[in-house]
Design a protein around this motif. Structure first.
Motif, PDB file in Angstrom:
ATOM      1  N   UNK A 138      28.013  32.184  39.215  1.00 54.00           N
ATOM      2  CA  UNK A 138      27.032  31.145  39.766  1.00 54.00           C
ATOM      3  C   UNK A 138      25.777  31.991  39.549  1.00 54.00           C
ATOM      4  N   UNK A 139      25.248  33.298  40.180  1.00 52.80           N
ATOM      5  CA  UNK A 139      24.212  33.780  40.032  1.00 52.80           C
ATOM      6  C   UNK A 139      24.094  34.890  38.842  1.00 52.80           C
ATOM      7  N   UNK A 140      22.848  35.147  38.330  1.00 51.29           N
ATOM      8  CA  UNK A 140      22.855  36.179  37.355  1.00 51.29           C
ATOM      9  C   UNK A 140      23.586  37.576  37.399  1.00 51.29           C
ATOM     10  N   UNK A 141      23.618  38.030  38.805  1.00 48.45           N
ATOM     11  CA  UNK A 141      24.247  39.272  39.044  1.00 48.45           C
ATOM     12  C   UNK A 141      25.721  39.150  38.908  1.00 48.45           C
ATOM     13  N   UNK A 142      26.245  37.750  39.091  1.00 50.02           N
ATOM     14  CA  UNK A 142      27.620  37.627  39.367  1.00 50.02           C
ATOM     15  C   UNK A 142      28.396  37.126  38.200  1.00 50.02           C
ATOM     16  N   UNK A 143      27.431  36.794  37.043  1.00 48.30           N
ATOM     17  CA  UNK A 143      28.166  36.103  35.857  1.00 48.30           C
ATOM     18  C   UNK A 143      28.855  37.110  34.988  1.00 48.30           C
ATOM     19  N   UNK A 144      30.017  36.610  34.358  1.00 45.49           N
ATOM     20  CA  UNK A 144      30.944  37.302  33.608  1.00 45.49           C
ATOM     21  C   UNK A 144      31.490  36.433  32.610  1.00 45.49           C
ATOM     22  N   UNK A 145      32.120  36.980  31.702  1.00 50.39           N
ATOM     23  CA  UNK A 145      32.857  36.431  30.731  1.00 50.39           C
ATOM     24  C   UNK A 145      34.419  36.749  31.208  1.00 50.39           C
ATOM     25  N   UNK A 146      35.130  35.709  31.251  1.00 52.52           N
ATOM     26  CA  UNK A 146      36.560  35.900  31.861  1.00 52.52           C
ATOM     27  C   UNK A 146      37.222  37.042  30.865  1.00 52.52           C
ATOM     28  N   UNK A 147      38.002  37.844  31.759  1.00 51.51           N
ATOM     29  CA  UNK A 147      38.912  38.933  30.781  1.00 51.51           C
ATOM     30  C   UNK A 147      39.690  38.178  29.846  1.00 51.51           C
ATOM     31  N   UNK A 148      40.422  37.059  30.269  1.00 48.21           N
ATOM     32  CA  UNK A 148      41.437  36.598  29.302  1.00 48.21           C
ATOM     33  C   UNK A 148      40.760  36.023  27.992  1.00 48.21           C
ATOM     34  N   UNK A 149      39.512  35.660  28.129  1.00 48.04           N
ATOM     35  CA  UNK A 149      38.749  35.122  27.000  1.00 48.04           C
ATOM     36  C   UNK A 149      38.225  36.186  26.267  1.00 48.04           C
ATOM     37  N   UNK A 150      37.790  37.359  26.550  1.00 44.98           N
ATOM     38  CA  UNK A 150      37.681  38.615  25.923  1.00 44.98           C
ATOM     39  C   UNK A 150      38.656  39.137  24.813  1.00 44.98           C
ATOM     40  N   UNK A 151      39.640  38.907  25.254  1.00 45.38           N
ATOM     41  CA  UNK A 151      40.838  39.650  24.172  1.00 45.38           C
ATOM     42  C   UNK A 151      41.552  38.233  23.579  1.00 45.38           C
ATOM     43  N   UNK A 152      41.223  37.168  24.084  1.00 39.66           N
ATOM     44  CA  UNK A 152      42.191  36.067  23.361  1.00 39.66           C
ATOM     45  C   UNK A 152      41.264  35.116  22.442  1.00 39.66           C
ATOM     46  N   UNK A 153      39.792  35.298  22.297  1.00 43.11           N
ATOM     47  CA  UNK A 153      39.217  34.560  21.530  1.00 43.11           C
ATOM     48  C   UNK A 153      39.251  34.839  20.080  1.00 43.11           C
ATOM     49  N   UNK A 154      39.089  33.893  19.244  1.00 43.64           N
ATOM     50  CA  UNK A 154      39.132  34.750  17.951  1.00 43.64           C
ATOM     51  C   UNK A 154      37.882  35.190  17.666  1.00 43.64           C
ATOM     52  N   UNK A 155      37.456  35.844  16.552  1.00 47.48           N
ATOM     53  CA  UNK A 155      36.315  36.378  16.189  1.00 47.48           C
ATOM     54  C   UNK A 155      35.310  35.481  16.076  1.00 47.48           C
ATOM     55  N   UNK A 156      35.373  34.209  15.488  1.00 48.37           N
ATOM     56  CA  UNK A 156      34.742  32.889  15.237  1.00 48.37           C
ATOM     57  C   UNK A 156      34.219  32.641  16.809  1.00 48.37           C
ATOM     58  N   UNK A 157      35.177  32.320  17.633  1.00 42.87           N
ATOM     59  CA  UNK A 157      35.016  31.795  18.922  1.00 42.87           C
ATOM     60  C   UNK A 157      34.008  32.921  19.745  1.00 42.87           C
ATOM     61  N   UNK A 158      34.376  34.113  19.700  1.00 44.09           N
ATOM     62  CA  UNK A 158      33.417  35.187  20.296  1.00 44.09           C
ATOM     63  C   UNK A 158      32.225  35.147  19.766  1.00 44.09           C
ATOM     64  N   UNK A 159      32.131  35.068  18.442  1.00 46.89           N
ATOM     65  CA  UNK A 159      30.529  35.121  17.794  1.00 46.89           C
ATOM     66  C   UNK A 159      29.853  33.721  18.435  1.00 46.89           C
ATOM     67  N   UNK A 160      30.476  32.580  18.401  1.00 50.33           N
ATOM     68  CA  UNK A 160      29.798  31.528  18.967  1.00 50.33           C
ATOM     69  C   UNK A 160      29.280  31.706  20.607  1.00 50.33           C
ATOM     70  N   UNK A 161      30.029  32.435  21.170  1.00 49.22           N
ATOM     71  CA  UNK A 161      29.808  32.525  22.673  1.00 49.22           C
ATOM     72  C   UNK A 161      28.623  33.598  22.798  1.00 49.22           C
ATOM     73  N   UNK A 162      28.709  34.675  22.109  1.00 45.57           N
ATOM     74  CA  UNK A 162      27.610  35.523  21.909  1.00 45.57           C
ATOM     75  C   UNK A 162      26.337  35.428  20.940  1.00 45.57           C
ATOM     76  N   UNK A 163      26.504  34.273  20.033  1.00 45.85           N
ATOM     77  CA  UNK A 163      25.231  33.780  19.595  1.00 45.85           C
ATOM     78  C   UNK A 163      24.341  32.902  20.881  1.00 45.85           C
TER      79      UNK A 163
END
Length: 176
Positions: A138-163
């Motif tokens: 919820x808050x800026x100091x608690x936000x995270x990208x879920x661990x399973x996303x970090x390792x399971x997203x494709x390069x293109x999906x990760x790129x969109x999230x990082x964009x």
């Protein structure tokens, strides 16, 4: 920012029935669609959402932007600058497909922490707000990208999230 190298096969969708934990809502699931996601209170809307919400490029971008610039107060909110109105248009276009309205409000503040040219963007959806909070914090100091996303997203999906993260928190000047 250190991000593991994505090598996953991707995450196609989110089963949103896992996130149907909202108070004061009516949920009817029929033929793979959640019907009448209704919030009883301010900004009430009836919307139909697919049972499996596809993680398309635009949604991943919006999620990244929300991690960088978002808050939750019974709806999704993004804090942008006036010159980032084009980002509001992208947000609005995505949610319009579900019949969810968005709005903008200039943020008028005498605070030194809040620039006078700030723009608040509101997405009138309690459901998406709670979904984002459940996934990312919820808050800026608690936000995270879920661990399973970090390792399971494709390069293109990760790129969109990082964009989205980049559009929210990074600025490029002439010297950069």
């Amino acid at each position: 920012l250190c991000v593991p190298r994505p090598n996953g096969s991707g995450i196609d969708s989110i089963n949103i029935s896992n996130y149907c934990f909202l108070d004061n809502h009516e949920l009817i699931i029929n033929d793979g669609v959640i019907h009448r996601v209704r919030y009883i209170g301010r900004n009430s809307q009836d919307v139909n959402l697919p049972l499996h919400l596809r993680l398309c490029d635009e949604l991943l971008w919006i999620m990244g932007l929300w991690i960088a610039e978002g808050t939750y107060d019974n709806c999704l909110k993004f804090h942008l600058c006036i010159d980032e109105y084009h980002l509001y248009e992208r947000i609005s276009d995505y949610f319009a497909q579900f019949g969810i309205t968005t709005s903008t409000h200039p943020r008028n503040s005498e605070s030194e922490k809040t620039p006078r040219d700030a723009l608040d963007v509101t997405v009138n959806s309690v459901f998406f707000g709670r979904l984002f909070v459940s996934l990312f914090g919820k808050y800026f100091d608690q936000k995270k990208i879920p661990n399973d996303w970090l390792f399971n997203l494709t390069r293109k999906q990760s790129s969109c999230l990082l964009d989205g993260l980049y559009d929210g928190d990074a600025k490029i000047g002439h010297d950069q």
